[in-house]
Design a protein around this motif. Structure first.
Motif, short mmCIF file in Angstrom:
data_model
loop_
_atom_site.label_atom_id
_atom_site.label_comp_id
_atom_site.label_asym_id
_atom_site.label_seq_id
_atom_site.Cartn_x
_atom_site.Cartn_y
_atom_site.Cartn_z
N VAL A 1 -53.67 26.44 10.25
CA VAL A 1 -53.30 26.88 8.91
C VAL A 1 -54.00 28.18 8.55
CG1 VAL A 1 -53.37 26.26 6.47
CG2 VAL A 1 -52.84 24.51 8.16
N GLU A 2 -55.29 28.27 8.86
CA GLU A 2 -56.04 29.49 8.51
C GLU A 2 -55.48 30.71 9.24
OE1 GLU A 2 -60.58 31.29 8.79
OE2 GLU A 2 -60.23 29.16 9.17
N VAL A 3 -55.19 30.57 10.52
CA VAL A 3 -54.65 31.68 11.31
C VAL A 3 -53.30 32.12 10.75
CG1 VAL A 3 -53.69 32.31 13.56
CG2 VAL A 3 -55.91 31.15 13.41
N GLU A 4 -52.45 31.17 10.40
CA GLU A 4 -51.12 31.51 9.88
C GLU A 4 -51.22 32.18 8.52
OE1 GLU A 4 -47.12 32.10 9.96
OE2 GLU A 4 -48.49 31.52 11.57
N ALA A 5 -52.10 31.69 7.65
CA ALA A 5 -52.27 32.31 6.33
C ALA A 5 -52.77 33.74 6.47
CB ALA A 5 -53.24 31.48 5.49
N ARG A 6 -53.76 33.95 7.34
CA ARG A 6 -54.31 35.30 7.52
C ARG A 6 -53.28 36.24 8.16
NH1 ARG A 6 -59.49 35.68 6.23
NH2 ARG A 6 -60.70 33.74 6.01
N ARG A 7 -52.46 35.71 9.03
CA ARG A 7 -51.42 36.55 9.66
C ARG A 7 -50.42 37.05 8.61
NH1 ARG A 7 -46.37 36.48 11.34
NH2 ARG A 7 -46.00 34.34 10.61
N LEU A 8 -49.96 36.14 7.76
CA LEU A 8 -48.98 36.52 6.73
C LEU A 8 -49.59 37.49 5.73
CD1 LEU A 8 -47.42 32.99 6.14
CD2 LEU A 8 -46.18 34.99 6.99
N ILE B 1 -51.14 15.23 2.62
CA ILE B 1 -52.12 15.66 1.63
C ILE B 1 -53.14 16.64 2.21
CG2 ILE B 1 -53.48 13.56 2.04
CD1 ILE B 1 -54.27 13.62 -0.91
N HIS B 2 -53.66 16.37 3.42
CA HIS B 2 -54.66 17.26 4.03
C HIS B 2 -54.04 18.61 4.36
CE1 HIS B 2 -57.35 13.98 4.02
NE2 HIS B 2 -57.03 13.43 5.17
N LEU B 3 -52.84 18.56 4.93
CA LEU B 3 -52.16 19.79 5.33
C LEU B 3 -51.85 20.67 4.12
CD1 LEU B 3 -51.31 20.83 8.11
CD2 LEU B 3 -49.02 19.92 7.67
N ALA B 4 -51.38 20.06 3.04
CA ALA B 4 -51.03 20.81 1.84
C ALA B 4 -52.26 21.48 1.24
CB ALA B 4 -50.38 19.88 0.82
N ARG B 5 -53.35 20.73 1.15
CA ARG B 5 -54.58 21.32 0.60
C ARG B 5 -55.07 22.48 1.48
NH1 ARG B 5 -56.81 15.45 -1.16
NH2 ARG B 5 -56.77 15.75 -3.44
N LEU B 6 -55.03 22.30 2.78
CA LEU B 6 -55.46 23.36 3.69
C LEU B 6 -54.61 24.61 3.51
CD1 LEU B 6 -56.02 21.36 7.00
CD2 LEU B 6 -57.77 22.68 5.79
N GLU B 7 -53.31 24.46 3.38
CA GLU B 7 -52.42 25.60 3.22
C GLU B 7 -52.76 26.41 1.98
OE1 GLU B 7 -48.14 25.08 3.46
OE2 GLU B 7 -48.44 23.39 4.80
N THR B 8 -52.87 25.73 0.86
CA THR B 8 -53.09 26.44 -0.40
C THR B 8 -54.45 27.10 -0.43
OG1 THR B 8 -51.56 24.98 -1.57
CG2 THR B 8 -53.13 26.18 -2.91
#
Length: 387
Positions: A112-119, A340-347
Motif C-alpha cells: 500500500v505504501e509503495v503504491e500510494a507514493r508512486r501515485l 478494515i486493515h487494508l482500508a486504513r492502510l490505504e488512507t
C-alpha cells in the motif's frame, strides 16, 4: 402485528434529497425523537441511535441480510455479503483469514505504501490533481487487485467491471433489470478469477478449499465493490475534512503522529457507507417500533457516528478526539468489514505521501462536500499545491 406508521411524523418528512445532500440535522432530530422511525422515502425502518444500531447489526438471527430482495446478490450471486449463519461463515472465512489475520497488516503495509507514493510522486510535478479520480480511486483499484492476487488484469479493466456491477446494483435497487453489460462484467470477472485459481496460490486459490470457483468469484466481486467504493470514499473524505479545517491540518502538520486518529475521526464524521440494510426475520419491537417480519430495517451509520451520547460535540472534526475509533463505519457483528486493515492502510498511506510531497495543498474552486444516500464522498475535489 400491525405497524403504527403514522406515529413517525419526522420520518414521514425525510426525503432522499435531504439524505443525499445534508442529512445531519434530520438524522439528529430522528435520533432524539424517533430513534427507530418509519421512513416512506426509504420503504423501511431507519435506526439512528448508536446503541440500537449496534443491536441490529449484532443480531443476525433477527435482522438478516439473507433475503431475495438483497440487490448485490441478484447481480453477483450469493456471497459473504448476502448470507448469514453457517453459509456466511463458509464464504467469509477464507477472506477473513487473509485480510484480518495476525500478519495481514504487515503483509499489506509495504504494498500500500509503495503504491500510494508512486501515485503521489507521478502527480507531484504537475502541481494540481483531483483527489478522488487521480489518487483515491486509482489507489483503491490497484491495491484491491493486488491484494486479491487477481492475475492478467489491468486497472482500467477492473474499474470497468466495478462500474458496471455498481450500476447494476443501483438498477436492481430501483426495480429495473440487470443490463447485458453488467452480465458481461460479472462473467469476465469470473473468468479471470478462474484463471487466477488455476495459476496462483493467493487468497482466491486458497478459498477453493471451501468454495466453488463461482462462489469465489462472487466474493471477489463484493471485495472489489467494498475495496474500491468505500476506500475511495474514506480517502477523499479525509482530505475534504482536513483541507476544509485548516486549524486541524496545521495541528496534524505539527504532530504527524495524529495521522491515524485523523483517519478514524474522518470515518466517524463521514462513513463511506452511510447505511447497512437488514430484513426482520420475525415480528419484533425495537425502541417501541413494531417491526413486522420481512420489513426492511436500515441502520444509519452516519447517524450512529454522530450520536452525542458517545461523541460530545459530535458534528465537529477533531483529530484529537480520544474515542474517535469507537465509530461504526466498518459495521459490527458478523458482517463487520473484512478489509478494515487494508482500508486504513490505504488512507493513512495516501495522507502521509501527500503531506510529504504536496506542500501548501489547498482546495480549488469546484470542490464539493460529501454527498450520497448510500455511499457518501466528495464527488469532485480539485486541489493545488506549491511547486
Amino acid at each position: 402485528m400491525t405497524s403504527s406508521r403514522s406515529r413517525y411524523p419526522l420520518g414521514a418528512t425525510l426525503t432522499l434529497e435531504r439524505l443525499d445532500a445534508d442529512p445531519y440535522d434530520s438524522l439528529a432530530r430522528l435520533r432524539a425523537s424517533e430513534p427507530v422511525s418509519w421512513v416512506p422515502a426509504l420503504g423501511g425502518w431507519l435506526v439512528t441511535r448508536r446503541d440500537l444500531c449496534i443491536e441490529v447489526m449484532r443480531d443476525a438471527g433477527l435482522f438478516t441480510v439473507d433475503d431475495p430482495r438483497f440487490s448485490t446478490a441478484r447481480v453477483v450471486g450469493p456471497s459473504m455479503l448476502s448470507l448469514d449463519g453457517e453459509e456466511h461463515r463458509r464464504h467469509r472465512d477464507p477472506f477473513a483469514r487473509a485480510f484480518l489475520g495476525q500478519d495481514a497488516r504487515s503483509q499489506f503495509a509495504q504494498l500500500v505504501e509503495v503504491e500510494a507514493r508512486r501515485l503521489v510522486g507521478a502527480l507531484t510535478p504537475i502541481g494540481a490533481a483531483e483527489i478522488r479520480r487521480d489518487l483515491a480511486g486509482p489507489l483503491a483499484v490497484n491495491v484491491v487487485t493486488r491484494a486479491l492476487g487477481l492475475l492478467d488484469t489491468r486497472p482500467p479493466e477492473v474499474l470497468g467491471w466495478y462500474d458496471e456491477i455498481v450500476a447494476a446494483v443501483d438498477e436492481v435497487s430501483a426495480g429495473r433489470e440487470i443490463s447485458p453489460l453488467a452480465h458481461a462484467a460479472v462473467t469476465e470477472l469470473g473468468r479471470h478469477v478462474e484463471g487466477t485459481i488455476r495459476q496462483g496460490d493467493g487468497v482466491l486459490a486458497q478459498a477453493t478449499a471451501t468454495l466453488r470457483p463461482v462462489e469465489v468469484a462472487s466474493n471477489a466481486a463484493v471485495m472489489m465493490f467494498g475495496g474500491i467504493e468505500t476506500s475511495e470514499g474514506m480517502t477523499t473524505s479525509l482530505f475534504w475534512h482536513l483541507l476544509s479545517n485548516p486549524e486541524q491540518l496545521a495541528a496534524l502538520r505539527a504532530d504527524r503522529s495524529l495521522g491515524a486518529n485523523a483517519v478514524e475521526e474522518s470515518l466517524r464524521l463521514e462513513p463511506a457507507a452511510a447505511r447497512v440494510d437488514r430484513y426482520a426475520t420475525a415480528d419484533t419491537e425495537l425502541a417501541g417500533a413494531a417491526i413486522e417480519r420481512g420489513e426492511l430495517v436500515i441502520v444509519s451509520l452516519t447517524a450512529a457516528n454522530r450520536d452525542p451520547a458517545t461523541f460530545p460535540d459530535a458534528d465537529a472534526f477533531d483529530i484529537r478526539r480520544s474515542n474517535a475509533r469507537s465509530h461504526l463505519a466498518f459495521a459490527q457483528g458478523p458482517h463487520a468489514c473484512v478489509g478494515i486493515h487494508l482500508a486504513r492502510l490505504e488512507t493513512l498511506s495516501a495522507l502521509d505521501a501527500v503531506l510529504e510531497s504536496w506542500p501548501g495543498i489547498r482546495l480549488e474552486p469546484g470542490s464539493t462536500p460529501p454527498s450520497g444516500v448510500i455511499f457518501r464522498k466528495p464527488r469532485s475535489m480539485p486541489v493545488r499545491w506549491d511547486l
